[in-house]
Every structure is written in structure tokens, then in C-alpha cells.
Design an enzyme around this catalytic site. Structure first.
Site, mmCIF file in Angstrom:
data_model
loop_
_atom_site.group_PDB
_atom_site.id
_atom_site.type_symbol
_atom_site.label_atom_id
_atom_site.label_comp_id
_atom_site.label_asym_id
_atom_site.label_seq_id
_atom_site.Cartn_x
_atom_site.Cartn_y
_atom_site.Cartn_z
ATOM 1 N N ASN A 189 -101.597 -58.217 37.462
ATOM 2 C CA ASN A 189 -102.771 -58.572 38.264
ATOM 3 C C ASN A 189 -102.413 -58.467 39.744
ATOM 4 O O ASN A 189 -101.302 -58.091 40.092
ATOM 5 C CB ASN A 189 -103.271 -59.976 37.889
ATOM 6 N N ASP A 211 -102.731 -63.225 30.965
ATOM 7 C CA ASP A 211 -103.187 -63.974 29.783
ATOM 8 C C ASP A 211 -102.889 -63.232 28.481
ATOM 9 O O ASP A 211 -102.874 -63.845 27.415
ATOM 10 C CB ASP A 211 -104.696 -64.253 29.894
ATOM 11 N N LYS A 213 -91.819 -43.598 26.604
ATOM 12 C CA LYS A 213 -93.074 -43.457 27.363
ATOM 13 C C LYS A 213 -94.174 -42.934 26.433
ATOM 14 O O LYS A 213 -93.980 -41.917 25.759
ATOM 15 C CB LYS A 213 -92.830 -42.483 28.524
ATOM 16 N N LYS A 258 -110.121 -76.997 32.800
ATOM 17 C CA LYS A 258 -108.691 -76.652 32.829
ATOM 18 C C LYS A 258 -107.869 -77.890 33.186
ATOM 19 O O LYS A 258 -106.819 -78.150 32.611
ATOM 20 C CB LYS A 258 -108.419 -75.540 33.852
#
Ligand code: PMT
Length: 392
Positions: free
Chosen positions: A204, A273, A283, A330
Site C-alpha cells: 500500500n 490485510d 517469476k 475497531k
């Protein structure tokens, strides 16, 4: 951050006195009560009326305005900052000379003192001035600056008073220095990378800036800090025990290894996540389409929440929208004391920027919104909020 603090600002005769107007504004904006004392020379550069206007209080110059003003004025003072401080004033303070209100106050005041020198570079290099600064430092006076750059006389060198923002940071530091001493803070930062094959991964946009700022702020305030970070180009703050990891499962192991000694855990990492169920050893060849089966990564914060004990646990919530309900969930599910919600779609907030806009939610559901500010300032606010909670 300076809410209710009583600060006495001393101004002496330098052109840099104009910069102190912004310093006063910054301190007042953060809730400080600022009183100004000026030398006669300072009042030649900027009038007392200017400082009376920005502080909303009388400005003091005359030693004889009342016979005991040098005793009474600093009575409730929690910090005496002299900015700008000329070579003349520095030398007088170092020698115990008290020939005006400011220097009389200095002798009568027992609390912390911060001095921001301003002078021509040749004066600053003068061995007498160096010695006088050292003498004051030995008595516990802290100095901020001077900086290098172009001077009022048109010359270049070290002698410029630090900018208002840097002075404000030094003022904050004077109040927070050492308030985390004795604490071991475990901080997570950065993204994790979940390998697909030897060259590709899922990750991310986290840069690590937020978590690194938390670690740096905690260190400055006297804590022992362990910083567990995924890949980041930020430099780990000096003094932190730094653990570099790549994947969520490595981050989990590192956190679990260091949790025992921690008095507080602050988790700013953007843990992926999901990770591929299996990593290809070679690869993966180009194809029109491929499917990658994903599995959930360990929820590190949830696991830490299960072992929380008496330590303080703070998590972040990265949401697209100001979703306080999700953040509250949360906070509850992960057994947190505080959650720092950032809407990562807002300009200047969230991933890979030097600023953030956060909402902090407490265990009792109390919600506080903060404006756009530097991540370092957000970090200090998180620590302030943490200190308001009972620490082990
Ligand atoms: O690194 P920067 O570029 O400075 O960006 C800062 C930031 C946006 C990454 C930071 O401010 C932030 O929001 N960090 C949390 C990101 C995140 O993963 O949020 P979340 O809402 O998905 O997770 C909630 C909490 O659980 C977080 O404290 C996270 O660290 C933790 N978590 C999440 C998933 C997981 N598998 N394990 C976890 O421990």
C-alpha cells in the site's frame, strides 16, 4: 499543546524582534498565557503596543513601574523565553548584571529558561560570547539557534534568530522534555509487502512518515522506543531500537517479541490485510489474466489487544471518509485505549504526506477533531492524550 501554560517572553534590541510576533501568535493559538517584557532597545524596533495587541496584556519595560515587578512578574511563569537575545543581554545574564527589568527578572526567576540569540556572525564567533553562552548552558539554560543565513547587515553567517516555527517547537519541547522517561514505547510504521513471486508483491502507499514521527516524538520526550517498520525510505530516528520487517507475519513476530517490556504500543503501520496463499518461487510468466488466491494476514493489533494487560494500546484507522462508527468498532474489537482516525481521501491527510488531519476517539466514545498539522505535531498530540490516560 501549550494550553494554560504561563510563558514570559523577553525581547531585546535586535531587528529579529519582529519574528517574535509570530511566536507570540503561535503560543497563544495553542492556549498559552503570554506576558511580554521588553528592553528599552527592543521597543525601538517594534513598539510595545504591537505586543500588547497580540497578547491582550500589558507589556513591561520599566524596572520602576512597580518596585517588585521583577519578583511578581515571573511568579507564575513556567517558561521564560528570551527571543531575540542580543550579545549584550546574553553577557549580562551570564555575569549576573541586572540593570533593566528583563535582567532583574532573569536573576529572580527559578524556572526553565530558553534563549534564542540574534546577532552579527562576528559577534557570535567572539570567544567572550561563546564563553558566556557556555556559562549559561552550565546553569541549565537551553539555547535554540542561531541559524546560518543572510543577516540584517547584509552579511552571511551564523547569527540569525531561529524562525518562529522552530522557536515554537523548542517551547513545546521545554514543556514535554522527559515526560515519557521510564516508558518503553513500541511503535509500528510503514507498509507491509506480501510477496506474490520473487519480483512482485501486494502493498500500500504508506511511507512510514506517521509512525516514524510518533517514534521520534516519544524519543524526544524521554521514552525508550522500539520501532518496527515495513519498507520505508524514512531514516529511523536516532536512539530508537529499529526492527526492519517486510511482511505482515514478520511484523507480527517482531511485535510479539517486543511487547512484553512495553508500557505502551502505538500501531501506525498500514499492515496489508491480505497475502497470497502461496508465493511462486519463480517469476510468474506473463499471461492474459491470472488469479491469485489471497488469505487474511494476522491482525496484529487484535492479537496485542488480547494481551493488553495494563499497557496503553493505541491504533490507527485509515478510512475513506470520516467514518467514526467504523473507527469506534475497531477501537472496541481490538481493545484499544485510543484510536486515531484519518480520512485518507482528505488533502494533506493519510498516506505519504508530511501532514495529517486526525480525529482521536477515546474508550468512552469521546471524539476530538484536530485540524491539518505536521505529522510530528499529531505525534505529540497522541502522546499528550496517552499521558492523560493512566500509564503502567
Ligand atoms: O505511513 P504514512 O505514509 O505516513 O501514512 C500514515 C497512515 C495513513 C498509514 C497512518 O496514519 C494510518 O492510518 N495507519 C493505519 C493504517 C491501517 O492499516 O489502518 P486500518 O484501519 O486498516 O487498521 C486498523 C489498525 O489495525 C491499525 O492500527 C493497523 O496498524 C492495525 N492492523 C491492521 C491490519 C492488520 N492485519 N494488523 C494490524 O495490526
Amino acid at each position: 499543546m501549550l494550553n494554560g501554560k504561563n510563558i514570559l517572553l523577553g525581547l531585546t534590541g535586535s531587528i529579529a524582534v519582529y519574528k517574535s510576533i509570530d511566536l507570540v501568535r503561535g503560543m497563544i493559538k495553542e492556549g498559552a498565557n503570554v506576558t511580554v517584557v521588553m528592553t528599552e532597545a527592543a521597543s525601538r524596533f517594534v513598539t510595545p503596543l504591537t505586543f500588547e495587541t497580540v497578547t491582550g496584556r500589558s507589556v513591561h519595560i520599566d524596572t520602576f513601574e512597580s518596585p517588585l515587578s521583577h519578583i511578581n512578574l515571573p511568579r507564575d511563569t513556567e517558561l521564560f523565553i528570551i527571543a531575540p537575545a542580543t550579545a549584550n543581554t546574553i553577557s549580562k545574564l551570564a555575569s549576573g548584571i541586572a540593570d533593566n527589568l528583563l535582567s532583574n527578572i532573569y536573576l529572580a526567576y527559578k524556572g526553565p529558561v530558553l534563549i534564542a540569540p540574534a546577532m552579527n556572525y562576528r559577534m557570535y564567533e567572539n570567544p567572550i560570547i561563546k564563553e558566556n553562552i557556555l556559562r549559561l548552558e552550565k546553569t541549565g539554560v537551553k539555547f535554540v539557534g542561531p541559524e546560518a543565513g543572510s543577516l540584517a547587515c547584509g552579511e552571511e553567517g551564523v547569527g540569525r534568530m531561529s524562525e518562529a516555527g522552530d522557536l515554537l517547537e523548542a517551547v513545546r519541547a521545554a514543556f514535554t522534555q522527559g515526560d515519557l522517561s521510564g516508558h518503553n514505547i513500541l511503535v509500528t510504521a510503514g507498509p507491509t509487502r506480501e510477496a506474490i513471486d520473487p519480483v512482485r508483491f501486494i502493498s500500500n502507499r504508506s511511507s512510514g512518515k506517521m509512525g516514524f514521527a510518533v517514534a521520534a516524538a516519544a524519543l524526544k520526550r524521554g521514552a525508550k522506543v522500539t520501532l518496527v517498520s515495513g519498507p520505508s525510505s524514512e531514516h529511523p530516528p536516532q536512539g530508537a531500537s529499529f526492527v526492519s520487517v517486510e511482511s505482515a507475519s514478520q511484523m507480527r513476530d517482531a511485535v510479539m517479541q517486543h511487547i512484553e517490556n512495553s508500557t505502551a504500543v502505538i500501531m501506525a503501520a498500514a499492515v496489508a490485510d491480505f497475502s497470497p496463499v502461496s508465493k511462486s518461487e519463480t517469476k510468474i510468466k506473463k499471461a492474459d489474466s491470472i488469479s491469485i488466491e489471497l488469505q487474511k494476514t494476522p491482525d496484529i493489533l487484535q492479537e496485542v489487544g488480547g494481551k493488553k494487560g495494563s499497557r496503553i494500546l493505541i491504533g490507527f484507522a485509515a478510512e475513506t471518509g470520516k467514518n467514526t462508527e467504523k473507527a469506534k468498532k475497531k477501537l472496541k474489537d481490538k481493545n484499544l485505549d485510543l484510536i486515531v482516525l484519518n480520512d485518507v481521501t482528505q488533502k494533506g491527510a493519510g498516506f505519504d504526506v508530511d501532514t495529517n488531519i486526525v480525529t482521536i476517539i477515546g474508550r468512552g466514545g469521546e471524539i476530538t477533531d484536530y485540524p491539518l498539522m505536521k505529522k510530528m505535531d499529531v505525534a505529540n498530540i497522541i502522546i499528550d492524550r496517552m499521558l492523560q490516560l493512566k500509564m503502567r
